[in-house]
Write a protein that holds these residues in place. Sequence first.
Motif, PDB file in Angstrom:
ATOM      1  N   THR A  92     -61.367  40.589   7.458  1.00 12.73           N
ATOM      2  CA  THR A  92     -62.146  40.432   8.695  1.00 12.73           C
ATOM      3  C   THR A  92     -62.981  39.162   8.657  1.00 12.73           C
ATOM      4  O   THR A  92     -63.089  38.434   9.655  1.00 12.73           O
ATOM      5  CB  THR A  92     -63.068  41.650   8.907  1.00 12.73           C
ATOM      6  OG1 THR A  92     -62.282  42.835   8.890  1.00 12.73           O
ATOM      7  CG2 THR A  92     -63.801  41.551  10.235  1.00 12.73           C
ATOM      8  N   LYS A  95     -60.759  36.212   9.381  1.00 13.77           N
ATOM      9  CA  LYS A  95     -60.440  36.106  10.801  1.00 13.77           C
ATOM     10  C   LYS A  95     -61.608  35.527  11.589  1.00 13.77           C
ATOM     11  O   LYS A  95     -61.438  34.643  12.435  1.00 13.77           O
ATOM     12  CB  LYS A  95     -60.070  37.488  11.358  1.00 13.77           C
ATOM     13  CG  LYS A  95     -58.675  37.964  11.026  1.00 13.77           C
ATOM     14  CD  LYS A  95     -57.646  37.240  11.876  1.00 13.77           C
ATOM     15  CE  LYS A  95     -56.241  37.830  11.685  1.00 13.77           C
ATOM     16  NZ  LYS A  95     -55.228  37.102  12.499  1.00 13.77           N
ATOM     17  N   GLU A 148     -56.711  34.048  17.484  1.00 15.23           N
ATOM     18  CA  GLU A 148     -56.779  34.415  16.070  1.00 15.23           C
ATOM     19  C   GLU A 148     -56.472  35.891  15.835  1.00 15.23           C
ATOM     20  O   GLU A 148     -55.755  36.245  14.889  1.00 15.23           O
ATOM     21  CB  GLU A 148     -58.160  34.074  15.507  1.00 15.23           C
ATOM     22  CG  GLU A 148     -58.381  32.597  15.271  1.00 15.23           C
ATOM     23  CD  GLU A 148     -57.449  32.032  14.211  1.00 15.23           C
ATOM     24  OE1 GLU A 148     -57.062  32.775  13.293  1.00 15.23           O
ATOM     25  OE2 GLU A 148     -57.100  30.844  14.314  1.00 15.23           O
ATOM     26  N   LEU A 149     -56.989  36.770  16.685  1.00 13.16           N
ATOM     27  CA  LEU A 149     -56.780  38.199  16.466  1.00 13.16           C
ATOM     28  C   LEU A 149     -55.354  38.633  16.776  1.00 13.16           C
ATOM     29  O   LEU A 149     -54.892  39.662  16.286  1.00 13.16           O
ATOM     30  CB  LEU A 149     -57.775  39.014  17.305  1.00 13.16           C
ATOM     31  CG  LEU A 149     -59.252  38.796  16.969  1.00 13.16           C
ATOM     32  CD1 LEU A 149     -60.131  39.712  17.811  1.00 13.16           C
ATOM     33  CD2 LEU A 149     -59.524  39.024  15.482  1.00 13.16           C
TER      34      LEU A 149
END
Length: 241
Positions: A92, A95, A148-149
């Motif tokens: 996480t 990201k 990005e996600l």
Amino acid sequence: MSGWNPPPPQGGPVPYGAPGAPPMGPPYLPPRRRSRAGCVIGVLAGGVVGVLLLCAAVYGVYLVRTDHELSTPAVAGGTTRDTAAEGRMDETVRKLRSVITRGSGYKIYDFVSAVYGSGDSRFLFVGGTGEHGNGGVVDAFNLALQEELNLGQSTVRITSSTTKISDPGGDGMAMCSHITATSATGGSTTTSDAQLCAWSTRTTLAVIMPIRGGSQRQVPSEYEGMGLQDRMRHIRADVED
């Protein structure tokens, strides 16, 4: 004899032009008035210089007041750092670092991250330092979230909506994002939601995101139950100087 003028008496004035008379002096001219143009130009030039110096001083104060750095203290916003939970946040964090990098126009270069907890609540803090400004950061940040996600996703589609909020908790600006992940498997569709808030200054861009679980049960503090925007402002006060 006709045309003859007798000489003037001894000691009397001699007319101009007569033999022995002194030469005629230059004609009388009124005194020249001093030009004030130089004074006016000097005043104007002095005023311009003064304005420039004032602007330079004001800009210098602005640079000092908006030059921030980020850190990860043991306590931030009434919550305690949870180093055990940080070990489970590597993906996480990676990201969010990529989101911040894209959202800042690739001008953020120095990152810090930490997890802060109170009671059963945990909040991931990820931020970076770099002189990037705030122009168009809301749209850039929202686009970076979606790009990005969604990277590496095949069955999940992620959308986001990012809006500016009125109180960033300091200089600069702040925004909050609502993220929706939609997955379709076996003919059924499921959705899940997440939220995060971020602030941006001339030299920093940082994210506060709620996460699930912690390493241990902690006693709830007076900040338990605080909204995400308020949580962001309180944590910011301790991680940014």
